[in-house]
Write a protein that holds these residues in place. Structure first.
Motif, short mmCIF file in Angstrom:
data_model
loop_
_atom_site.label_atom_id
_atom_site.label_comp_id
_atom_site.label_asym_id
_atom_site.label_seq_id
_atom_site.Cartn_x
_atom_site.Cartn_y
_atom_site.Cartn_z
N SER A 174 30.13 -21.85 -50.96
CA SER A 174 29.70 -21.80 -52.36
C SER A 174 30.47 -22.78 -53.25
O SER A 174 30.55 -22.59 -54.46
N SER A 191 26.60 -20.02 -55.54
CA SER A 191 26.50 -20.55 -56.91
C SER A 191 26.53 -22.08 -56.93
O SER A 191 26.64 -22.68 -57.99
N ASN A 192 26.47 -22.71 -55.75
CA ASN A 192 26.58 -24.18 -55.70
C ASN A 192 25.22 -24.86 -55.52
O ASN A 192 25.15 -26.07 -55.32
#
Ligand code: SAM
Length: 418
Positions: free
Chosen positions: A238, A265-266
């Motif tokens: 992430s 979340s990347n």
């Protein structure tokens, strides 16, 4: 339902789902049995159609009884076919398959039969496409490790009212679980929580070939519904920046709930234009790794999608080759010096696999092929059939490796990553 499917306007699984929505009174068991029979008909369609020329009733009725009899022993007796139909089904089942030409025996359109016959061990490959495939799951390692997920999956299966389900670790991918049977996984909490995703083992290994590291910039150039993006994002823990590109806004929209479930979340989904996209241009020479999971005939997935052999054509194969070459050009621009470009398809056809890579390398001397053997930890040789060829390109086959048919080549741009 067969009439609807034979229009070849929609994938068969969509037609089956539509039918079940229109027939809500059908119970789970009925649905499973009908779906199995329909998919059996699609797998054996050419052979069954030929047999049906001497059938005792309308074509689709004969096809339906063949499918039911092949998947439910004695179906024609227990489900009440009339005597001529029962006799005809029995006669058909006694035909010696060796007496049939290759394309009828393995129910293939001529253009595809010719191509498969030119490959090593064609009977074995064609026969494997007549079987159904196990469900493979990938464990999201951001949320769980494989051992604990496998233990939980086994507990779920033990609680299930139906017998015969089982789960084991996949032989090549260290994050994979292979299921025996078709339990209702979409309803499991592990699935809703993003711990598990459905993904064939071959596709899981693709992420190993890309091998993204923390904090890198990575592009999944044909992200579609996001299956590979999720595997890459988990490997990056992430971190960094993972672009999920696709020309299809609806496909990327379908990926978004999966991205949300995964806890990653990347990921940055971006709808791009097929040519001359500004965002692609701005990333020229920037990405550490670019994956092209190219649009293809999908013929490596015939075990799961037998209708594809009837919905694809030699003309479509020609069109796809032009599209694939264009995508290779566009995507390769984004790779930074020393960076990696991985080209993959879920096809077994050389035209959309090694031929594309060879052509690309001839016109791009700044890229070289990397031997995939060095990148895959597990020994990928089954019964003397290595998944990696002498040049280092990867080819999985259902008959040799138990995965979908799948191709990948890893290339590197000249220069140093630093
Ligand atoms: C094989 S699918 C990708 C599947 C996806 N990687 C996954 O794991 O779910 C190929 C995708 O390429 C997309 N595509 C087609 N032409 C493209 C182009 N010129 N640039 C980027 N994506 C393209 C299609 O919309 C499709 O979603």
């Amino acid at each position: 339902m067969l009439e609807d499917i034979f229009q070849w306007r929609h994938p068969a699984d969509q037609c089956v789902s539509y039918y079940f929505r229109q027939h809500r009174h059908l119970g789970g068991r009925d649905r499973a049995e009908i779906a199995q029979a329909v998919f059996d008909v699609l797998r054996h369609l050419r052979r069954y159609r030929r047999d049906a020329q001497s059938g005792p009733g309308p074509l689709n009725l004969c096809l339906a009884w063949r499918g039911l009899s092949a998947t439910l022993p004695d179906a024609s007796q227990t489900l009440g076919a009339d005597a001529p139909m029962q006799e005809w089904v029995k006669r058909c089942e006694q035909i010696d398959e060796q007496s049939l030409p290759f394309e009828v025996r393995f129910s293939l359109p001529d253009w595809l039969a010719q191509r498969i016959q030119a490959m090593p061990e064609p009977d074995s490959l064609a026969r494997s496409f007549l079987r159904s495939a196990a469900i493979d799951l990938r464990v999201n390692t951001v949320k769980a490790d494989r051992d604990s997920a496998l233990t939980q999956v086994r507990e779920m299966l033990t609680q299930s009212s139906r017998h015969g389900f089982d789960a084991k670790a996949t032989p090549y991918s260290d994050v994979g679980i292979r299921l025996k049977g078709h339990p209702p996984i979409q309803r499991w909490a592990l699935f809703e929580q993003g711990v598990l995703e459905v993904q064939d083992e071959g596709s899981q290994l693709l992420a190993k070939l890309v091998d993204p590291k923390r904090q890198e910039m990575v592009i999944d150039f044909c992200a579609g519904a996001g299956g590979k993006t999720l595997a890459l994002g988990a490997m990056m823990r992430s971190t960094g920046r993972l672009y999920a590109f696709d020309v299809s806004a609806p496909r990327l929209a379908r990926a978004k709930p999966r991205f949300a479930r995964s806890g990653l979340s990347n990921i940055h989904p971006v709808v791009i234009r097929p040519e001359g996209d500004d965002r692609v241009r701005r990333l020229a020479g920037k990405a550490h790794r670019v994956l092209i999971d190219a649009p293809c005939t999908g013929l490596g997935t015939l075990r799961r999608n037998p209708d594809l052999k009837w919905r694809q054509s030699a003309d479509e194969l020609d069109r796809l080759q032009i599209e694939q070459a264009l995508i290779l050009e566009q995507a390769s621009i984004c790779v930074r010096p020393g960076g990696r470009l991985v080209y993959a398809t879920c096809s077994v056809l050389a035209e959309e696999n090694e031929a594309q890579v060879v052509r690309f390398l001839e016109s791009h001397p700044e890229f070289t092929l990397i031997d995939a053997r060095a990148l895959l930890a597990a020994e990928l040789t089954e019964g003397g059939h290595s998944a990696v060829d002498d040049q280092g390109m990867v080819r999985f086959r259902p008959d040799w490796h138990g995965t979908d048919g799948f191709f990948a080549a890893v290339m590197q741009r000249q220069g140093s990553l630093a």
